[in-house]
Enzyme design. Structure first.
Site, mmCIF file in Angstrom:
data_model
loop_
_atom_site.group_PDB
_atom_site.id
_atom_site.type_symbol
_atom_site.label_atom_id
_atom_site.label_comp_id
_atom_site.label_asym_id
_atom_site.label_seq_id
_atom_site.Cartn_x
_atom_site.Cartn_y
_atom_site.Cartn_z
ATOM 1 N N ASN A 207 22.452 6.592 21.135
ATOM 2 C CA ASN A 207 21.264 6.413 21.971
ATOM 3 C C ASN A 207 20.344 5.323 21.435
ATOM 4 O OD1 ASN A 207 22.149 9.356 22.275
ATOM 5 N ND2 ASN A 207 20.716 9.141 23.970
ATOM 6 N N CYS A 208 20.165 5.335 20.121
ATOM 7 C CA CYS A 208 19.203 4.417 19.519
ATOM 8 C C CYS A 208 19.665 2.960 19.599
ATOM 9 C CB CYS A 208 18.954 4.809 18.067
ATOM 10 S SG CYS A 208 18.277 6.476 17.882
ATOM 11 N N VAL B 42 19.638 35.262 24.480
ATOM 12 C CA VAL B 42 20.813 35.935 25.048
ATOM 13 C C VAL B 42 21.936 35.928 24.026
ATOM 14 C CG1 VAL B 42 22.552 35.878 26.875
ATOM 15 C CG2 VAL B 42 20.164 35.339 27.403
ATOM 16 N N PRO B 43 22.549 37.064 23.733
ATOM 17 C CA PRO B 43 23.610 37.126 22.721
ATOM 18 C C PRO B 43 24.743 36.138 22.994
ATOM 19 C CG PRO B 43 22.954 39.339 23.383
ATOM 20 C CD PRO B 43 22.251 38.390 24.319
ATOM 21 N N TYR C 127 23.957 29.829 21.985
ATOM 22 C CA TYR C 127 23.210 29.033 21.029
ATOM 23 C C TYR C 127 22.700 27.772 21.741
ATOM 24 C CZ TYR C 127 25.641 31.892 17.516
ATOM 25 O OH TYR C 127 26.125 32.930 16.770
ATOM 26 N N ALA C 128 21.695 27.128 21.163
ATOM 27 C CA ALA C 128 21.181 25.886 21.743
ATOM 28 C C ALA C 128 20.688 24.968 20.630
ATOM 29 C CB ALA C 128 20.062 26.163 22.742
#
Length: 564
Positions: free
Chosen positions: A41-42, A275-276, A279-280
């Protein structure tokens, strides 16, 4: 174990590779909406400007190379349209064929990133109005420039992407104007430190319209009018919206995940959502600011990569923890380098912290070795405890290594006074025997011990001009004649002892010099002879730069200085 990852680039691709290294048997599927799974991106503005010539250099991995090494199924041009936590499946659309299907998971990792903020104002969507976030955006801008040869551009927004793009467009010979509602570029910096960035931009021909609000866009005369509140429109051949990004969390919201700051996904220090088994990571998640402990959004590649690794560890049964972000970043601004870590003075005060600062202008390396350049450093610390809170540096050589030392010091919990004890490498081409970071420690130690008392820029207009205090400039006569603050008397520091009999010991003395060093020496002379003395933090060089910038922004006629 089957792991589905939504989004590639920094967090998702990092997590996929880490999961494979930890679990050779796991089934890993990555769905990426764009046509690229892992890209820099950079580097996007530098491709537009021709610094990076080969578009393949932007792509860190291809689906084929990633599968060859990691046996991860990389499905590009696939958009996840819904999450069904009760059934542990996601709905997916193949954007090339239109096929819709469901994919099951044991563990789900969300790395959707952020999307350019699109203001709800007239004209958004015009063909000559661009955003810059993805490789596809980059190719679209590059193609437009190559085919149409625009002569001018307006960039709406004053953050990292805008400044990098401004530099690259100027290198292509275009006239560039940046319009920004706040009265400064680069909000991670305090306004005073941003002044040096503004000066460098102007020096290279970039026009700055700071403190102006964009109200819309309109096609006119083959280009675009940028409509401003209470001002005449700005006209350009093309416009780029770079006013910031927003967490791309529509999927998470629809799935019932807990959301936080600006709609970001709430995660714990293991990167687990509410929420089990979901992940985020990355630009879409809410983090704790390492310095303030407050909830924050910090969209940087470094934290996203670390979070991807931590989530992968925990998906594979480990117990890794994310300890927070402190916003360490660096940017090239034409010939200048600007860097920041921790919190600035403005945000520290907003967080309720009682802070003080030191400002200094050291050389990048030993003054007697050719080629040294001055840098300006501002370090923020907490009063009473002297806890190191943040730092900002603008300059040329050596900025990046000093900010990294200070970022490390913050991370390990050093007090500002302890910076004097750091054993840093020295050779004349690279540093001074007393490194600028050590100098910060010496200055703060002097404050802590009462050896140094300061006055700051905010005090300048409040100083009485009625003779109740002594206002003293200790630079040479030539420096003073070139520019000085109104009502200050010039006595060069080397002549000060001969003038002590002419000064009134009952009056506090406020002293300034070019960088703060000679005025500090003057304060020690005065204090040693019974005077109460305050040294200006930053020196006249700093004062002049900030006040000149303010005058340009405000179009003021009175600058508060007497210049010849």
């Amino acid at each position: 174990m089957k792991v589905v990852i939504v989004g590639g680039v920094a967090g998702g691709a990092t997590a996929a590779a880490r999961i494979r290294r930890l679990d050779e048997q796991a089934e890993i599927v990555v769905f990426e909406r764009s046509g690229f799974i892992s890209y820099a991106n950079c580097g996007l503005p530098y491709y537009i400007g021709g610094v990076i010539e080969d578009p393949e250099e932007l792509t860190l991995q291809t689906p084929e190379s990633f599968f060859s090494r990691f046996r991860v199924a990389m499905r590009v041009c696939h958009e996840v349209t819904a999450i069904h936590p009760d059934r542990k499946v996601v709905s997916v659309t193949n954007l090339e064929t239109g096929e819709e299907f469901e994919e099951s998971y044991d563990k789900l990792l969300l790395s959707p990133g952020a999307k350019p903020t699109q203001p709800r104002i007239p004209g958004v969507g015009l063909s000559k109005l661009f955003t810059l976030r993805t490789v596809e955006d980059t190719f679209r801008i590059k193609e437009y420039i190559d085919q149409n040869h625009p002569k001018s551009a307006v960039l709406a927004g004053g953050g990292f992407i805008s400044l990098e793009l401004a530099e690259n467009l100027r290198e292509l010979g275009m006239e560039v104007t940046i319009v920004q509602r706040p009265k400064q570029l680069m909000n991670p910096f305090d306004p005073d430190m941003a002044s040096f960035i503004h000066s460098e931009m102007r020096r290279h021909g970039v026009k700055l319209a700071l403190g102006h609000t964009v109200e819309g866009f309109a096609e006119k005369d083959g280009g675009v009018d940028v409509l401003l509140k209470d001002e005449a429109p700005l006209h350009a051949d093309m416009v780029v919206l770079a006013i910031g990004v927003s967490p791309d969390t529509g999927l998470a919201k629809d799935a019932g995940l807990e959301l936080g700051v600006k709609g970001s996904i709430v995660v714990n220090d293991r990167m687990e959502t509410s929420v089990p088994d979901i992940y985020a990571v990355g630009d879409a998640v809410q983090v704790k600011h390492f310095v303030t402990g407050q909830d924050a959004l910090i969209s940087l590649a470094g934290p996203a990569n670390k979070q991807g690794r931590i989530a992968a560890d925990n998906i594979c049964g480990g117990d890794s923890r994310y300890t927070g972000s402190q916003g360490s970043s660096v940017i090239k601004v034409f010939d200048m380098t600007a860097a920041v870590t921790g919190v600035n003075e403005t945000n520290a005060k907003k967080s309720g912290l009682d802070v003080d600062t030191v400002i200094l202008s050291p050389m990048s390396h030993a003054g007697y070795y050719p080629g040294g350049r001055v840098m300006t450093m501002k370090v923020v610390f907490e009063k009473e405890t002297y806890r190191l809170l943040g730092a900002q540096i603008v300059g040329y050589e050596g900025v990046d290594k000093r900010i990294d030392v200070l970022a490390t010091a913050i991370r390990v919990g050093l007090k500002a006074t302890e910076l004097k004890d750091l054993d840093l490498a020295y050779a004349p081409p690279y540093s001074s025997a007393k490194d600028p970071v050590n100098m910060v420690g010496f200055m703060v130690e002097n404050i802590a011990s009462g050896v140094l008392k300061q006055w700051h820029l905010a005090d300048a207009d409040k100083l009485p001009r009625d003779g109740s205090v002594t206002l003293l400039d200790t630079r040479t006569a030539g420096e003073f004649a070139h520019g000085h603050i109104d009502s200050f008397t010039n006595i060069p520091v080397d002549e000060l002892r001969e003038w002590l009999g002419e000064l009134d010991k009952s009056k506090p003395v406020y002293v300034i010099c070019q960088s703060g060093l000679r005025s500090y020496i003057a304060c020690r002379i005065l204090s040693g002879n019974g005077f109460e003395c305050y040294n200006f933090s930053g020196g006249f060089r700093y004062y002049d730069a900030v006040m000149h910038d303010r005058c340009l922004i405000e179009s003021a006629t009175a600058c508060g200085m007497d210049k010849v």
